[in-house]
Motif scaffolding. Structure first.
Motif, short mmCIF file in Angstrom:
data_model
loop_
_atom_site.label_atom_id
_atom_site.label_comp_id
_atom_site.label_asym_id
_atom_site.label_seq_id
_atom_site.Cartn_x
_atom_site.Cartn_y
_atom_site.Cartn_z
N ARG A 7 47.75 44.46 -2.32
CA ARG A 7 48.14 45.78 -2.86
C ARG A 7 47.78 46.76 -1.75
O ARG A 7 46.60 47.01 -1.49
CB ARG A 7 47.35 46.07 -4.13
CG ARG A 7 47.60 47.43 -4.70
CD ARG A 7 48.85 47.41 -5.58
NE ARG A 7 48.88 48.60 -6.41
CZ ARG A 7 49.79 49.56 -6.25
NH1 ARG A 7 50.72 49.46 -5.34
NH2 ARG A 7 49.78 50.60 -7.03
N THR A 9 48.38 50.45 0.51
CA THR A 9 48.77 51.85 0.44
C THR A 9 48.51 52.52 1.77
O THR A 9 47.46 52.31 2.38
CB THR A 9 47.96 52.59 -0.66
OG1 THR A 9 48.16 51.93 -1.90
CG2 THR A 9 48.40 54.03 -0.79
N GLU A 105 53.50 52.38 -0.79
CA GLU A 105 52.74 51.42 -1.59
C GLU A 105 53.52 50.11 -1.59
O GLU A 105 54.75 50.11 -1.63
CB GLU A 105 52.60 51.91 -3.02
CG GLU A 105 51.84 53.20 -3.15
CD GLU A 105 51.95 53.76 -4.54
OE1 GLU A 105 51.07 53.46 -5.35
OE2 GLU A 105 52.96 54.47 -4.79
N GLU A 107 53.08 45.94 -3.14
CA GLU A 107 52.36 44.86 -3.81
C GLU A 107 53.15 43.59 -3.57
O GLU A 107 54.30 43.46 -4.02
CB GLU A 107 52.20 45.13 -5.30
CG GLU A 107 51.28 44.13 -5.95
CD GLU A 107 50.82 44.57 -7.34
OE1 GLU A 107 50.33 43.69 -8.06
OE2 GLU A 107 50.94 45.76 -7.68
#
Length: 147
Positions: A7, A9, A105, A107
């Motif tokens: 994950r 960012t 972002e 994932e």
């Protein structure tokens, strides 16, 4: 902790209007012009493209990105990712003082067997590789927007 779940960012401050930043980020086919780690982009159809990516580590990733959301008024771009990484990515573009803040972002899980096997020990290297790519993308977009 699952070593194969990422994950990620990154936030970029950019000295340009949000509409200009959004337009540059929406134009994925031209990423290789300003983002050195995105080696090639090949359009597959109106909503899908294939990207070949290579950062510092000696391996390339081949990704297929399929547009999930494109909303300029909300400053959102999102894509489903398949190929060597599986998951999603999203840009959020917002005004920030006299410029713009673009937040990326992502994932993902690696689909490459070698990446999955190496993740328990190589995860810090994979994260550093991603961070280097994002720093270079930020610098490249800054140059692109101020050229």
């Amino acid at each position: 902790m699952d070593a194969n779940h990422y994950r990620l960012t990154s936030a970029w401050a950019l000295p340009a209007a949000p509409a200009r930043v959004y337009a540059a980020l929406r134009d994925v086919e031209h990423y290789p012009d300003w983002w050195p780690q995105i080696r090639t982009v090949r359009r597959l159809d109106d909503h899908t493209g294939e990207l070949l990516i290579r950062s510092v580590l000696p391996y390339s990733l081949l990704l297929t990105a399929r547009e999930q959301l494109q909303d300029e008024a909300a400053g959102l771009l999102a894509a489903e990712l398949t190929g060597d990484l599986v998951g999603w990515s999203r840009w959020t573009v917002r005004p920030d003082g006299p410029g713009t803040r673009a937040v990326f972002e992502e994932e993902v899980r690696p689909a490459k067997p070698l990446m999955r096997r190496l993740a328990p020990v190589a995860r810090p290297l994979f994260l550093a590789n991603h961070a280097a790519m994002m720093r270079a993308g930020h610098r490249g977009l800054l140059r692109h927007l101020t050229a």
